[in-house]
Every structure is written in structure tokens, then in C-alpha cells.
Write an enzyme that holds these catalytic residues in place. Structure first.
Site, PDB file in Angstrom:
ATOM      1  N   LYS A  23       0.863  -1.181   0.000  1.00 20.33           N
ATOM      2  CA  LYS A  23       0.000   0.000   0.000  1.00 20.33           C
ATOM      3  C   LYS A  23       0.902   1.235   0.000  1.00 20.33           C
ATOM      4  CE  LYS A  23      -2.617   0.382   3.603  1.00 20.33           C
ATOM      5  NZ  LYS A  23      -3.653   0.507   4.633  1.00 20.33           N
ATOM      6  N   CYS A  43      -3.171  11.951  -9.638  1.00 13.59           N
ATOM      7  CA  CYS A  43      -3.389  11.169 -10.865  1.00 13.59           C
ATOM      8  C   CYS A  43      -2.494   9.932 -10.927  1.00 13.59           C
ATOM      9  CB  CYS A  43      -3.162  12.031 -12.101  1.00 13.59           C
ATOM     10  SG  CYS A  43      -1.430  12.391 -12.475  1.00 13.59           S
ATOM     11  N   CYS A  52       3.124  16.784  -7.366  1.00 13.92           N
ATOM     12  CA  CYS A  52       2.633  16.941  -8.741  1.00 13.92           C
ATOM     13  C   CYS A  52       3.727  17.522  -9.630  1.00 13.92           C
ATOM     14  CB  CYS A  52       1.427  17.885  -8.726  1.00 13.92           C
ATOM     15  SG  CYS A  52       0.855  18.388 -10.366  1.00 13.92           S
ATOM     16  N   HIS A  56      -0.494  15.236 -14.965  1.00 16.76           N
ATOM     17  CA  HIS A  56      -1.946  15.082 -15.087  1.00 16.76           C
ATOM     18  C   HIS A  56      -2.482  15.749 -16.358  1.00 16.76           C
ATOM     19  CE1 HIS A  56      -1.428  18.895 -12.822  1.00 16.76           C
ATOM     20  NE2 HIS A  56      -2.445  19.281 -13.573  1.00 16.76           N
TER      21      HIS A  56
HETATM   22 FE1  FES Z   1      -0.585  13.949 -10.845  1.00 18.93          FE
HETATM   23 FE2  FES Z   1      -0.418  16.523 -11.215  1.00 18.93          FE
HETATM   24  S1  FES Z   1      -1.974  15.476 -10.242  1.00 18.93           S
HETATM   25  S2  FES Z   1       0.977  15.039 -11.801  1.00 18.93           S
END
Ligand code: FES
Length: 77
Positions: A23, A43, A52, A56
């Protein structure tokens, strides 16, 4: 007409991040946030996960998905 049965791999959200772990959990202390805005990936495509890296955007273009980061904002008092 029934939809094609999906293979387990088709159902995965996480394709390659920390696959050796049963996990994936990330813990961040709010007190340690240095900048006023920090974006965390939701994502599962970021090369800098859990932060991030804007992957995404490409994911959304390729798939028609609409995912984006969790943005933590720090108030400056
Ligand atoms: Fe995954 Fe931005 S939310 S790279």
C-alpha cells in the site's frame, strides 16, 4: 449486450509507483511545508510522486479524464 470484462491490469490506478509496497501511503507534516503552495499528485502519473509534476495534463489529454492535484496553501500570518 454486456461490456467486455476488464482484466485486473485495466483497473489499476497506480501503474508504477512503489509497486514493491502493498500500500502506498505518504505522510507530510504540515509544519514542514516550506513554500506557501504545495501541489500533491492525485493522478498517480507524476515522476516526482507524491508531488505533482503536471503529468496530469498529458494524462487528461490522452484519456479524457479530469484529474488534478491537491493544493495545500499555507496562510502567512
Ligand atoms: Fe498527478 Fe499533477 S496530479 S501530476
Amino acid at each position: 449486450f454486456l461490456p467486455k470484462k476488464k482484466k485486473p491490469r485495466d483497473c489499476l490506478i497506480n501503474l508504477k509507483i512503489q509497486k514493491e509496497n502493498p500500500k502506498v501511503v505518504n505522510e507530510i507534516d504540515i509544519e514542514d511545508l516550506r513554500s506557501t503552495n504545495v501541489c500533491y499528485c492525485r493522478c498517480w502519473r507524476s515522476k516526482t510522486f507524491p508531488v505533482c509534476d503536471k503529468s496530469h495534463i498529458k494524462h487528461n489529454e490522452l484519456t479524457g479524464d479530469n484529474v488534478g492535484p491537491l493544493i495545500l496553501k499555507k496562510k502567512i500570518l
